[in-house]
Write an enzyme that holds these catalytic residues in place. Structure first.
Site, short mmCIF file in Angstrom:
data_model
loop_
_atom_site.label_atom_id
_atom_site.label_comp_id
_atom_site.label_asym_id
_atom_site.label_seq_id
_atom_site.Cartn_x
_atom_site.Cartn_y
_atom_site.Cartn_z
N TRP A 256 0.84 -1.21 0.00
CA TRP A 256 0.00 0.00 0.00
C TRP A 256 0.87 1.25 0.00
O TRP A 256 0.56 2.24 -0.67
CB TRP A 256 -0.95 -0.03 1.20
CG TRP A 256 -1.92 1.12 1.34
CD1 TRP A 256 -2.29 1.69 2.51
CD2 TRP A 256 -2.66 1.81 0.30
NE1 TRP A 256 -3.22 2.68 2.27
CE2 TRP A 256 -3.46 2.78 0.92
CE3 TRP A 256 -2.70 1.69 -1.09
CZ2 TRP A 256 -4.29 3.65 0.21
CZ3 TRP A 256 -3.54 2.56 -1.81
CH2 TRP A 256 -4.32 3.51 -1.16
N LYS A 361 -3.55 0.60 9.14
CA LYS A 361 -4.79 0.11 9.76
C LYS A 361 -4.42 -0.78 10.94
O LYS A 361 -3.83 -1.85 10.75
CB LYS A 361 -5.63 -0.63 8.72
CG LYS A 361 -6.17 0.34 7.66
CD LYS A 361 -6.87 -0.31 6.50
CE LYS A 361 -7.40 0.76 5.55
NZ LYS A 361 -7.91 0.22 4.29
N LYS A 445 -12.24 -3.77 10.52
CA LYS A 445 -12.73 -4.61 9.41
C LYS A 445 -11.78 -5.76 9.14
O LYS A 445 -12.17 -6.78 8.56
CB LYS A 445 -13.01 -3.77 8.16
CG LYS A 445 -11.83 -2.98 7.59
CD LYS A 445 -10.92 -3.77 6.70
CE LYS A 445 -9.64 -3.02 6.44
NZ LYS A 445 -8.64 -3.76 5.70
N ASN A 510 -6.08 -10.53 4.61
CA ASN A 510 -6.60 -11.16 5.83
C ASN A 510 -7.56 -12.28 5.48
O ASN A 510 -7.52 -13.36 6.06
CB ASN A 510 -7.31 -10.11 6.69
CG ASN A 510 -6.32 -9.19 7.38
OD1 ASN A 510 -5.62 -9.59 8.30
ND2 ASN A 510 -6.23 -7.95 6.91
N GLN A 552 -2.56 -7.96 9.30
CA GLN A 552 -2.87 -7.07 10.42
C GLN A 552 -3.99 -7.60 11.31
O GLN A 552 -4.08 -7.30 12.48
CB GLN A 552 -3.26 -5.69 9.87
CG GLN A 552 -2.16 -5.04 9.05
CD GLN A 552 -1.07 -4.44 9.90
OE1 GLN A 552 -1.05 -3.26 10.18
NE2 GLN A 552 -0.13 -5.27 10.33
N1 LIG Z 1 -1.86 -3.65 1.09
C1 LIG Z 1 -3.04 -3.09 1.02
O1 LIG Z 1 -3.81 -3.34 0.10
C2 LIG Z 1 -3.45 -2.12 2.06
C3 LIG Z 1 -2.78 -1.99 3.25
N2 LIG Z 1 -3.20 -1.08 4.18
C4 LIG Z 1 -2.50 -0.94 5.45
O2 LIG Z 1 -1.27 -0.27 5.24
C5 LIG Z 1 -0.32 -0.66 6.23
C6 LIG Z 1 0.95 -1.04 5.54
O3 LIG Z 1 0.70 -2.09 4.67
P1 LIG Z 1 1.50 -2.32 3.31
O4 LIG Z 1 2.05 -1.06 2.78
O5 LIG Z 1 0.59 -3.08 2.44
O6 LIG Z 1 2.75 -3.21 3.80
P2 LIG Z 1 3.07 -4.74 3.44
O7 LIG Z 1 2.31 -5.61 4.34
O8 LIG Z 1 2.91 -4.96 1.97
O9 LIG Z 1 4.61 -4.83 3.71
C7 LIG Z 1 5.18 -4.93 4.98
C8 LIG Z 1 6.13 -3.77 5.15
O10 LIG Z 1 6.63 -3.79 6.48
C9 LIG Z 1 8.01 -3.54 6.44
N3 LIG Z 1 8.64 -4.08 7.63
C10 LIG Z 1 8.95 -5.37 7.91
N4 LIG Z 1 9.53 -5.43 9.13
C11 LIG Z 1 9.56 -4.18 9.62
C12 LIG Z 1 10.01 -3.61 10.83
N5 LIG Z 1 10.55 -4.36 11.80
N6 LIG Z 1 9.89 -2.28 10.99
C13 LIG Z 1 9.32 -1.52 10.03
N7 LIG Z 1 8.88 -2.00 8.87
C14 LIG Z 1 8.99 -3.32 8.67
C15 LIG Z 1 8.47 -4.18 5.17
O11 LIG Z 1 9.68 -3.62 4.76
C16 LIG Z 1 7.35 -3.81 4.24
O12 LIG Z 1 7.56 -2.55 3.69
C17 LIG Z 1 -0.99 -1.80 7.01
O13 LIG Z 1 -1.48 -1.30 8.21
C18 LIG Z 1 -2.14 -2.23 6.12
O14 LIG Z 1 -3.25 -2.72 6.85
C19 LIG Z 1 -4.26 -0.26 3.94
C20 LIG Z 1 -4.93 -0.32 2.76
C21 LIG Z 1 -4.59 -1.26 1.73
O1 LIG Z 2 -7.10 -2.58 4.00
C1 LIG Z 2 -7.13 -3.14 2.94
C2 LIG Z 2 -7.97 -2.69 1.82
O2 LIG Z 2 -8.59 -1.50 2.07
C3 LIG Z 2 -6.28 -4.32 2.68
O3 LIG Z 2 -6.61 -5.30 3.56
P1 LIG Z 2 -5.68 -6.59 3.69
O4 LIG Z 2 -4.55 -6.23 4.60
O5 LIG Z 2 -6.57 -7.63 4.23
O6 LIG Z 2 -5.21 -6.92 2.30
#
Ligand SMILES: NC(=O)C1=CN([C@@H]2O[C@H](COP(=O)(O)OP(=O)(O)OC[C@H]3O[C@@H](n4cnc5c(N)ncnc54)[C@H](O)[C@@H]3O)[C@@H](O)[C@H]2O)C=CC1
Ligand SMILES: O=C(CO)COP(=O)(O)O
Length: 653
Positions: A256, A361, A445, A510, A552
């Protein structure tokens, strides 16, 4: 100041740039806002005394005659009536002689809240139409005033007889004096003078005047001014693009974070003088090292967002401090369990006045109670933090498929700026003054999505899924409002509420991992009968299916359950409670659709006191219970489905 070649002066010094970017007020000499002289030369031509008047103007400009005397002599020669002035303005309307780029420059300054003044040795009577056209109020025009002979009979002005010599602009050193007057009544820290004449340059040569003089060669180039100006420009677009732009840092580089950085980078790189953002977006990459080099060389993040270009203006760094240094806008998008640690590292390193937005999130639970991610940012860094939430599966946003998001805010100015930063034709952003509701929806969610993944893992159909989603939404609302009564009902109907819930329950990680976990648990239970079930662990499946991306929902379920448990609320949240018991191996997955029973089930004490880490396989102490309950679905999906159908009578309680 030593004389420098013109080439050097057209590139501003760091000092000049810093002053320009922090200016509270900018004063323009009118001559460099229009292509044809503001005042007397053109009026003189209109009145047929061009050459004589021009000679006197030059004497004042090159300093061989005092400004006051030159003005007096020029007015005598011109000898116009009010009617002549009206005809003159009609013949030379301001729009016909504006200097190129001046309107855009003044607009950009005013948009930043910079006060714009006109200061001129010309006459108000001739300048006010120009000021009006440029959107500068009359009280920000400093210029000379004509004196008229009045007709006793009609009470109307008839003949020009001189001018008001008490105006500062009527004499040499008038411009710094005008600026000193402006500063007397306005608390400006930084004032810049832009002009093309020696009298404009005087603005910085006298104390109390301007802090910076920028010479303008847009209309006319004067050697003495070129020689002395600290910064000399031939094109006002240079000044527009040099205006300070908000620098953006992305704290995170997962899926994200990459999709969001890509959108931001598309917006910041727009070739638009009104673009408020610095082109480059710095991105902190936790792993550092090779991944940083690969991102900067290929503009792709193969580890977390393969196959989608982030754009050449996303600049990766392995140093957190470097990523945020100078950033005005911080975007937090790391998995929630890491944000507190990240913020601790950032303490004292964030630019004062910076604003943040969290895309993360999740939440943290302490003995004192819950703490949202935006609250952690605000508390540790002392800056405002909005949230951006919605149904935003990263890969879909990366493919530019329509997505919606809200910015939950407490500071409207910051929220509007963030909206400009994120809004794309395919990414619709609206503002929502319920930041807590939005952030909690995005957090909770993920628990419901685990439940839906379980339904899929049990091979149940859409009805069961819909039932879990409905109950989930209800518990999300009740939980939010029980903790924070200010959370609005409407928020749950927004894209951060039902929108995100649906998106994650259909296409989120999830859901996916929970489905795999459930299948593994069901298979293990079937194979092992009443013995301890040994399905695969969440951590194993997270690593295998998400390849470094983070789940998460499991952590969040444990965090939320701590709150429910300590407050004695478990019975009021049967779905949340049942899902939590299932993921920790205390109940079999099929109870997800029989959550009323799941929440009532007797759980051994040791399980109730469990802390909150990622759950492991069911403990031997609860395996018996698991075995008994799972017996009904040991025959496979058909039996599980049957069980679920009969249980669904309880849904909605
Ligand atoms: N992926 C999605 O579609 C969406 C994700 N989110 C939320 O965004 C947030 C971030 O998710 P993503 O960008 O998808 O990440 P991701 O789950 O794709 O990647 C994990 C990230 O965490 C980092 N990481 C690993 N160990 C770490 C540590 N010890 N300290 C700091 N960083 C570390 C990794 O380098 C990587 O960048 C989460 O809370 C997620 O729920 C929200 C909307 C959509
Ligand atoms: O927050 C999300 C979409 O809005 C992504 O959820 P997931 O971490 O379950 O992929």
């Amino acid at each position: 100041m030593p004389s420098l070649p013109v080439e050097a002066r057209t590139v501003p010094s760091e000092r000049a740039l810093a002053i320009w970017r922090s200016a509270d007020a900018v004063c323009f000499d009118v001559d460099c806002t229009i292509t044809v002289n503001d005042g007397l030369d053109l009026l003189a031509e209109f009145m047929g005394v061009k050459d004589e008047v021009e000679e006197l103007t030059n004497k004042a400009m090159d300093g061989t005659m005092s400004l006051t005397r030159s003005l007096e002599e020029r007015l005598n020669l011109i000898n116009c009536s009010p009617d002549d002035i009206r005809r003159f303005i009609k013949a030379y309307p301001p729009q016909s002689r504006l200097a190129p780029g001046i309107k855009e420059l003044i607009k950009a300054l005013q948009k930043r809240g910079v006060a714009v003044y006109l200061i001129s040795g010309g006459f108000r009577e001739l300048l006010l139409p120009i000021a009006a056209y440029l959107g500068i109020p009359k009280d920000r025009v400093f210029a000379n005033r004509m004196h008229w002979q009045w007709d006793d009979e009609t009470g109307m002005p008839t003949k020009l007889v001189g001018f008001d010599i008490s105006e500062p602009t009527a004499r040499n050193q008038g411009k710094p004096e005008a600026i000193a007057r402006i500063r007397e009544t306005n608390p400006y820290n930084t004032v810049v003078m832009i002009g093309d004449g020696i009298t404009d340059l005087e603005a910085v040569q006298t104390s109390g005047g301007a802090d910076l003089f920028i010479g303008s060669g847009v209309v006319v180039e004067r050697e003495a001014v070129v020689a002395e100006a600290e910064w000399y420009v031939y094109d006002y677009r240079q000044l527009v693009s040099a205006l300070s732009r908000y620098k953006v840092a992305m704290v995170g580089s997962g899926a994200w974070a990459c999709a969001a950085a890509r959108m931001i980078a598309q917006n910041t790189s727009q070739d638009d003088p009104e673009d408020e953002f610095d082109d480059n977006v710095s991105m902190w990459v936790h792993q550092g090292g090779e991944l940083v080099d690969v991102i900067n060389a290929t503009h792709e993040n193969p580890a977390y967002f393969p196959g989608i270009s982030l754009g050449p203006n996303v600049v990766a760094t392995g140093s957190l401090a470097e990523a945020v240094a100078d950033a005005d806008l911080l975007v937090f998008c790391a998995p929630h369990q890491y944000v507190r640690g990240i913020c601790k590292q950032l303490m004292g390193k964030v630019k004062p006045g910076a604003a943040a937005i969290s895309l993360t999130k999740g939440m943290r639970v302490t003995p004192e109670g819950p703490e949202l991610i935006s609250q952690i940012v605000r508390r540790t860094l002392g800056i405002d933090c909005s949230v951006l939430m919605g149904g935003n599966i990263a890969e879909d946003v990366g493919r530019e498929q329509l997505s919606e998001a809200v910015i939950g805010y407490s500071n409207l100015d910051n929220a509007q700026r963030f909206k400009k930063l994120f809004q794309r034709p395919y990414f619709r952003v609206t503002l929502l003054p319920d930041p807590i509701g939005a952030e909690l929806c995005g957090t909770l969610k993920n628990i419901v999505a685990l439940g839906v993944g379980m339904v899929d893992g049990l091979d149940l159909g859409p009805n069961s899924k819909a039932a879990v989603i409905r109950q989930g939404l209800l518990e999300m609302r009740d939980f939010c409002q029980a903790l924070y009564p200010s959370v609005r009902d409407d928020t749950f109907l927004e894209c951060c509420g039902v929108g995100d819930l649906v998106a994650t329950c259909i296409g989120g990680r999830n859901r996916r991992v929970a489905e795999a976990w459930t299948r593994s648990a069901v298979e293990a239970a079937a194979a092992e009968g009443n013995g301890p079930a040994s399905g695969r662990s969440w951590a194993e499946l997270e690593a295998e299916l998400l390849k470094g991306q983070k789940l998460q929902g499991v952590l969040t379920s444990n965090e939320v359950q701590q709150i429910l448990r300590t407050r004695g609320w478990e019975a009021h949240y049967p779905l949340f409670t049942t899902i939590n018991r299932i993921i920790n191996g205390h109940l079999p997955p099929h109870l997800v659709v029989d959550y009323i029973e799941g929440a009532k089930a007797e759980i051994p004490d040791e399980a109730e006191e469990d802390p909150v880490p990622l759950p492991r396989r069911p403990a031997a102490a609860v395996a018996r219970l698991f075995g008994q309950l799972v017996g009904g679905i040991a025959g496979g999906a058909a039996a599980g489905a049957g069980n679920a159908v009969s249980s669904s009578a309880n849904l909605g309680n």
